[in-house]
Enzyme design. Structure first.
Site, PDB file in Angstrom:
ATOM      1  N   CYS A  87       4.433  -2.421  -1.146  1.00 13.12           N
ATOM      2  CA  CYS A  87       4.039  -2.731   0.241  1.00 13.12           C
ATOM      3  C   CYS A  87       5.234  -2.600   1.181  1.00 13.12           C
ATOM      4  O   CYS A  87       5.091  -2.126   2.310  1.00 13.12           O
ATOM      5  CB  CYS A  87       3.452  -4.138   0.329  1.00 13.12           C
ATOM      6  SG  CYS A  87       1.899  -4.320  -0.566  1.00 13.12           S
ATOM      7  N   CYS A 140      -3.554   1.798  -4.614  1.00 14.95           N
ATOM      8  CA  CYS A 140      -4.079   0.469  -4.263  1.00 14.95           C
ATOM      9  C   CYS A 140      -4.985   0.497  -3.035  1.00 14.95           C
ATOM     10  O   CYS A 140      -5.677  -0.468  -2.752  1.00 14.95           O
ATOM     11  CB  CYS A 140      -2.944  -0.530  -4.048  1.00 14.95           C
ATOM     12  SG  CYS A 140      -1.979  -0.216  -2.566  1.00 14.95           S
TER      13      CYS A 140
END
Length: 148
Positions: free
Chosen positions: A104, A33
């Site tokens: 995350c 990402c």
């Protein structure tokens, strides 16, 4: 969608910045990402308490929010207590993350571990339970996806 806490930590991130001459600095990323997170720790060598913690993150809102929350969770803790701050603890403190953003919180956990690893190496100490961190969480992300 994102919780109010995620939105708050994204809109008003805590502890953004750098610590000059940090006791430990850790950088991790996610090649999939493009998120990159750097964590700075200021640790009292006598008590091994984290006096200050700052971060710099290049990434999405969830990456900023998890970085911000992670700094809040480790500040004031001992090195050993900080090691126990998991991606799950970060997610719970933020009232959850969408499944597609769980990585995350893993970045935040690994950034803490990387900074602790750097601190241990600089001081020639061993922190019980601390494993050498990864530079790219892509390897660990697959394990997490199976759980969530």
């Amino acid at each position: 969608m994102y919780s109010e806490k995620v939105m708050d930590h994204f809109s008003n991130p805590r502890n953004v910045g750098e610590i000059e001459n940090a006791s430990g600095t850790g950088t991790v990323g996610n090649a999939k990402c493009g998120d990159i997170m750097r964590m700075y720790l200021d640790i009292d060598n006598d008590t091994r308490v984290i006096k200050d913690c700052k971060f710099k993150t290049f990434g999405c809102g969830a990456a900023v929010a998890t970085s911000s929350m992670a700094t809040e969770l480790v500040k004031g803790k001992t090195v050993e207590e900080a090691l126990k701050v998991t991606n799950k603890a970060v997610m719970e403190a933020l009232d959850g993350l969408p499944p597609v953003k769980v990585h995350c919180s893993l970045l935040a956990e690994e950034a803490i571990h990387a900074a602790l690893w750097d601190y241990a190496e600089k001081n020639g100490i061993v922190i019980e339970g601390l494993e050498k961190p990864v530079n790219d969480i892509g390897e660990k992300e697959e394990e997490i996806e199976e759980v969530y």
